[in-house]
Design a protein around this motif. Structure first.
Motif, PDB file in Angstrom:
ATOM      1  N   THR A   1      68.908  34.978  42.816  1.00 35.75           N
ATOM      2  CA  THR A   1      67.701  34.780  43.624  1.00 35.75           C
ATOM      3  C   THR A   1      66.511  34.384  42.767  1.00 35.75           C
ATOM      4  OG1 THR A   1      68.509  36.433  45.192  1.00 35.75           O
ATOM      5  CG2 THR A   1      66.180  35.849  45.326  1.00 35.75           C
ATOM      6  N   MET A   2      66.251  35.107  41.705  1.00 33.78           N
ATOM      7  CA  MET A   2      65.120  34.805  40.830  1.00 33.78           C
ATOM      8  C   MET A   2      65.348  35.429  39.465  1.00 33.78           C
ATOM      9  SD  MET A   2      62.115  37.354  42.252  1.00 33.78           S
ATOM     10  CE  MET A   2      62.119  36.554  43.853  1.00 33.78           C
ATOM     11  N   ALA A   3      64.556  34.973  38.495  1.00 31.58           N
ATOM     12  CA  ALA A   3      64.640  35.531  37.151  1.00 31.58           C
ATOM     13  C   ALA A   3      64.015  36.915  37.125  1.00 31.58           C
ATOM     14  CB  ALA A   3      63.946  34.606  36.150  1.00 31.58           C
ATOM     15  N   ILE A   4      64.433  37.697  36.159  1.00 31.51           N
ATOM     16  CA  ILE A   4      63.945  39.062  36.083  1.00 31.51           C
ATOM     17  C   ILE A   4      62.460  39.100  35.748  1.00 31.51           C
ATOM     18  CG2 ILE A   4      64.645  39.263  33.658  1.00 31.51           C
ATOM     19  CD1 ILE A   4      65.222  42.213  34.194  1.00 31.51           C
ATOM     20  N   ASN A   5      61.978  38.151  34.932  1.00 28.49           N
ATOM     21  CA  ASN A   5      60.546  38.123  34.615  1.00 28.49           C
ATOM     22  C   ASN A   5      59.711  37.792  35.842  1.00 28.49           C
ATOM     23  OD1 ASN A   5      61.016  38.729  31.908  1.00 28.49           O
ATOM     24  ND2 ASN A   5      61.186  36.558  31.319  1.00 28.49           N
ATOM     25  N   ARG A   6      60.229  36.916  36.696  1.00 31.53           N
ATOM     26  CA  ARG A   6      59.510  36.598  37.932  1.00 31.53           C
ATOM     27  C   ARG A   6      59.492  37.802  38.868  1.00 31.53           C
ATOM     28  NH1 ARG A   6      55.355  33.752  39.873  1.00 31.53           N
ATOM     29  NH2 ARG A   6      55.670  33.150  42.054  1.00 31.53           N
ATOM     30  N   PHE A   7      60.575  38.528  38.923  1.00 37.00           N
ATOM     31  CA  PHE A   7      60.615  39.740  39.755  1.00 37.00           C
ATOM     32  C   PHE A   7      59.607  40.760  39.246  1.00 37.00           C
ATOM     33  CE2 PHE A   7      62.259  43.998  40.610  1.00 37.00           C
ATOM     34  CZ  PHE A   7      62.432  43.953  41.982  1.00 37.00           C
ATOM     35  N   TRP A   8      59.508  40.929  37.936  1.00 38.49           N
ATOM     36  CA  TRP A   8      58.528  41.856  37.388  1.00 38.49           C
ATOM     37  C   TRP A   8      57.095  41.406  37.701  1.00 38.49           C
ATOM     38  CZ3 TRP A   8      61.484  42.339  32.127  1.00 38.49           C
ATOM     39  CH2 TRP A   8      62.352  43.434  32.189  1.00 38.49           C
ATOM     40  N   ALA A   9      56.844  40.092  37.628  1.00 36.51           N
ATOM     41  CA  ALA A   9      55.502  39.589  37.886  1.00 36.51           C
ATOM     42  C   ALA A   9      55.088  39.815  39.340  1.00 36.51           C
ATOM     43  CB  ALA A   9      55.438  38.095  37.540  1.00 36.51           C
ATOM     44  N   ILE A  10      55.993  39.568  40.271  1.00 34.09           N
ATOM     45  CA  ILE A  10      55.664  39.794  41.687  1.00 34.09           C
ATOM     46  C   ILE A  10      55.436  41.280  41.949  1.00 34.09           C
ATOM     47  CG2 ILE A  10      56.535  39.579  44.047  1.00 34.09           C
ATOM     48  CD1 ILE A  10      58.074  37.104  43.175  1.00 34.09           C
ATOM     49  N   THR A  11      56.278  42.119  41.372  1.00 41.22           N
ATOM     50  CA  THR A  11      56.105  43.560  41.559  1.00 41.22           C
ATOM     51  C   THR A  11      54.787  44.041  40.966  1.00 41.22           C
ATOM     52  OG1 THR A  11      58.508  43.809  41.440  1.00 41.22           O
ATOM     53  CG2 THR A  11      57.190  45.803  41.176  1.00 41.22           C
ATOM     54  N   ARG A  12      54.370  43.453  39.877  1.00 41.52           N
ATOM     55  CA  ARG A  12      53.118  43.863  39.226  1.00 41.52           C
ATOM     56  C   ARG A  12      51.903  43.549  40.089  1.00 41.52           C
ATOM     57  NH1 ARG A  12      50.628  40.936  33.794  1.00 41.52           N
ATOM     58  NH2 ARG A  12      48.644  42.106  33.741  1.00 41.52           N
ATOM     59  N   PHE A  13      51.878  42.377  40.706  1.00 37.97           N
ATOM     60  CA  PHE A  13      50.699  41.942  41.447  1.00 37.97           C
ATOM     61  C   PHE A  13      50.838  42.132  42.958  1.00 37.97           C
ATOM     62  CE2 PHE A  13      50.767  39.099  37.646  1.00 37.97           C
ATOM     63  CZ  PHE A  13      49.665  39.651  37.009  1.00 37.97           C
ATOM     64  N   LEU A  14      51.860  42.796  43.413  1.00 37.61           N
ATOM     65  CA  LEU A  14      52.064  42.962  44.848  1.00 37.61           C
ATOM     66  C   LEU A  14      50.924  43.797  45.446  1.00 37.61           C
ATOM     67  CD1 LEU A  14      54.185  42.254  47.051  1.00 37.61           C
ATOM     68  CD2 LEU A  14      55.142  44.538  46.704  1.00 37.61           C
ATOM     69  N   ARG A  15      50.238  43.246  46.437  1.00 38.47           N
ATOM     70  CA  ARG A  15      49.109  43.917  47.090  1.00 38.47           C
ATOM     71  C   ARG A  15      49.203  43.709  48.595  1.00 38.47           C
ATOM     72  NH1 ARG A  15      49.163  45.315  42.679  1.00 38.47           N
ATOM     73  NH2 ARG A  15      47.468  45.790  41.231  1.00 38.47           N
ATOM     74  N   PHE A  16      48.568  44.646  49.348  1.00 42.82           N
ATOM     75  CA  PHE A  16      48.594  44.599  50.813  1.00 42.82           C
ATOM     76  C   PHE A  16      47.199  44.511  51.425  1.00 42.82           C
ATOM     77  CE2 PHE A  16      52.108  47.304  49.268  1.00 42.82           C
ATOM     78  CZ  PHE A  16      53.158  46.477  49.581  1.00 42.82           C
ATOM     79  N   ASP A  17      46.166  44.468  50.598  1.00 46.58           N
ATOM     80  CA  ASP A  17      44.802  44.356  51.101  1.00 46.58           C
ATOM     81  C   ASP A  17      43.935  43.734  50.016  1.00 46.58           C
ATOM     82  OD1 ASP A  17      44.727  46.545  49.330  1.00 46.58           O
ATOM     83  OD2 ASP A  17      42.935  47.320  50.327  1.00 46.58           O
ATOM     84  N   ASN A  18      42.690  43.459  50.394  1.00 46.04           N
ATOM     85  CA  ASN A  18      41.735  42.894  49.453  1.00 46.04           C
ATOM     86  C   ASN A  18      41.154  44.020  48.609  1.00 46.04           C
ATOM     87  OD1 ASN A  18      39.838  41.439  48.049  1.00 46.04           O
ATOM     88  ND2 ASN A  18      38.826  40.581  49.859  1.00 46.04           N
ATOM     89  N   ALA A  19      41.459  44.000  47.325  1.00 45.59           N
ATOM     90  CA  ALA A  19      40.988  45.077  46.448  1.00 45.59           C
ATOM     91  C   ALA A  19      39.479  45.059  46.271  1.00 45.59           C
ATOM     92  CB  ALA A  19      41.667  44.969  45.086  1.00 45.59           C
ATOM     93  N   ASN A  20      38.811  43.946  46.542  1.00 48.29           N
ATOM     94  CA  ASN A  20      37.354  43.874  46.365  1.00 48.29           C
ATOM     95  C   ASN A  20      36.618  44.673  47.430  1.00 48.29           C
ATOM     96  OD1 ASN A  20      37.762  42.114  44.172  1.00 48.29           O
ATOM     97  ND2 ASN A  20      37.807  40.328  45.544  1.00 48.29           N
ATOM     98  N   THR A  21      37.167  44.763  48.627  1.00 50.76           N
ATOM     99  CA  THR A  21      36.515  45.511  49.711  1.00 50.76           C
ATOM    100  C   THR A  21      37.129  46.893  49.927  1.00 50.76           C
ATOM    101  OG1 THR A  21      37.996  44.515  51.349  1.00 50.76           O
ATOM    102  CG2 THR A  21      35.939  43.353  50.866  1.00 50.76           C
ATOM    103  N   ARG A  22      38.044  47.282  49.081  1.00 51.92           N
ATOM    104  CA  ARG A  22      38.720  48.556  49.283  1.00 51.92           C
ATOM    105  C   ARG A  22      37.819  49.766  49.060  1.00 51.92           C
ATOM    106  NH1 ARG A  22      43.862  49.359  45.698  1.00 51.92           N
ATOM    107  NH2 ARG A  22      44.414  47.426  46.787  1.00 51.92           N
ATOM    108  N   PRO A  23      36.919  49.775  48.076  1.00 54.03           N
ATOM    109  CA  PRO A  23      36.088  50.990  47.875  1.00 54.03           C
ATOM    110  C   PRO A  23      35.306  51.404  49.118  1.00 54.03           C
ATOM    111  CG  PRO A  23      35.919  49.535  45.974  1.00 54.03           C
ATOM    112  CD  PRO A  23      36.682  48.781  47.017  1.00 54.03           C
ATOM    113  N   GLN A  24      34.789  50.431  49.890  1.00 54.97           N
ATOM    114  CA  GLN A  24      34.053  50.799  51.107  1.00 54.97           C
ATOM    115  C   GLN A  24      34.974  51.416  52.144  1.00 54.97           C
ATOM    116  OE1 GLN A  24      33.933  47.813  49.647  1.00 54.97           O
ATOM    117  NE2 GLN A  24      31.853  47.753  48.782  1.00 54.97           N
TER     118      GLN A  24
END
Length: 429
Positions: A229-252
């Motif tokens: 499906t994909m290379a292991i480095n690509r899998f690590w990169a997606i897992t590292r940056f996986l997000r579900f919301d905008n981190a800039n507006t999260r503190p509020q």
């Protein structure tokens, strides 16, 4: 003639054996006849219609063995309560004794009776007149389309957009702080690649490999879907940056919601679960602990659970098939005060991890990853890597034909894939 027979309640009478009941009835019959004879002493002697033999037969019928009657009250295994009051006998006639009226009081004040409530007709407002089950048929849908009913395109777009946003921000900061080094460029996460990422996660869960080291999944003797499906480095990169919301507006949003990082996606999931299923009349509320030891503001410690640490969720499920209708994440003590009756529920939800569910999830992982695998076959460099090529061939079930390689790709490259000048190679020699 013995003493007058005392009355007993109908409930006590039903607890007697058949022989004791017959003896008791004979004793009552004898008492009634004796009372009639005392009131009319001439009824037998002066009745002209009676023959000479009939008074003798009647006297024989009225003779009852006193030993049988005494056994009714002398048997130690039988508890007979004598009720002289008519009101108490009427209450006992309903089948309820004094011991049945006792109740047990729980710590929270709930009263539990020792007897089940009497059966009654179901109220009209509690009768469901619609058929339970899926709101639309899924026979004509593929496995991946059925999965899209729950995890729809809107949810995928949110994850893809926020993941790319986070990766670009991190790479931009690194490039600014390291201008002398080669600049990093983030390859945008696409919908097809994200489906392949989900297929890897689902397949790892089905094969009980979620707790294994990622490197073990990409070995040559491991399941070929991962490296195909994909290379292991690509899998690590997606897992590292996986997000579900905008981190800039999260503190509020964290000021009023501890689960602000996943709230938007969680609400969409609950809406899809309710929209595609009509529940039956029996629902179950129970808690579930998702094993997780990451950094959250609402990680719970439950020593009675196998995982002990994780995210606690209250689920409302259909009792017939355990379908989850809606879930509520427990984020800790409410600011309004202590919550009451959190564990109040009907029956524990049973885990039904049967063979059909395992096969469905395994097929789903393949369906999600197959478009990504097909697209990788068009890359000429995939055929040069033996591990990747063998994985793709195992998943497709056919051999890959080496496509034509351009002149630029024929040039020598180092271990990182960077083009190497021939003069440098000759100088090294």
């Amino acid at each position: 003639m013995s003493d007058k027979v005392r009355d007993i309640s109908s409930a006590d009478f039903r607890r007697l054996t058949y022989e004791q009941q017959m003896a008791y009835m004979k004793r009552l019959h004898e008492e009634c006849d004796s009372d009639e004879n005392n009131d009319n002493p001439e009824i037998i002697a002066d009745d002209p219609e009676l023959s000479d033999d009939e008074p003798a037969l009647r006297s024989d019928l009225l003779q009852v063995d006193d030993s049988d009657i005494e056994d009714v009250y002398a048997d130690p295994d039988i508890e007979v309560e004598i009720d002289d009051d008519d009101e108490s006998s009427d209450e006992n006639s309903d089948g309820e004794s004094d011991s049945d009226d006792r109740v047990l009081r729980a710590k929270d004040g709930t009263l539990w009776k020792l007897t089940s409530p009497s059966a009654h007709q179901t109220p009209t407002q509690n009768i469901l007149r619609q058929r339970s089950g899926t709101s639309r048929t899924t026979k004509n849908l593929s496995v991946s389309d059925t999965f899209r009913c729950i995890f729809n395109q809107v949810m995928c777009n949110i994850v893809i957009k926020e993941t790319n946003r986070k990766a670009n921000e991190v790479y931009s900061k690194w490039n600014i702080s390291n201008p002398e080094k080669p600049q990093k460029i983030w390859k945008p996460l696409t919908e097809e690649e994200f489906d392949g990422y989900l297929g890897i996660l689902i397949t790892a869960g089905v094969r009980h490999s979620s707790s294994e080291d990622v490197k073990e999944l990409w070995r040559m003797d491991a399941y070929p879907l991962y490296r195909a499906t994909m290379a292991i480095n690509r899998f690590w990169a997606i897992t590292r940056f996986l997000r579900f919301d905008n981190a800039n507006t999260r503190p509020q949003r964290l000021e009023s919601d501890k689960a602000a990082a996943i709230t938007e996606l969680w609400l969409l999931l609950n809406n899809n679960l309710r929209a595609h299923y009509v529940p039956s009349e029996c629902l179950t509320v129970d808690e579930q602990l998702f094993p997780y030891r990451g950094r959250t503001r609402f990680t719970q410690y439950m020593p009675a659970k196998p995982a002990k640490y994780g995210i606690k969720i209250w689920w409302v499920c259909d009792s017939l098939n355990s379908y989850p209708l809606t879930g509520q994440i427990y984020t800790g003590k409410s600011p309004k005060g202590r919550e009451q009756n959190q564990g109040e529920r009907n029956n524990p939800m049973e885990s039904r991890k049967n063979e059909r569910r395992r096969i469905f999830l395994q097929t789903l992982g393949k369906h999600l990853a197959m478009p990504t695998i097909e697209s990788r076959t068009k890359n000429p460099r995939m055929c040069q890597n033996f591990s990747t090529k063998s994985g793709i061939e195992c998943m497709l079930g056919r051999a890959l034909v080496n496509p034509a390689i351009s002149e630029e790709e024929e040039k020598p490259r180092d271990a990182s894939g960077r083009l190497v000048d021939i003069k440098e190679i000759n100088d090294v020699k």
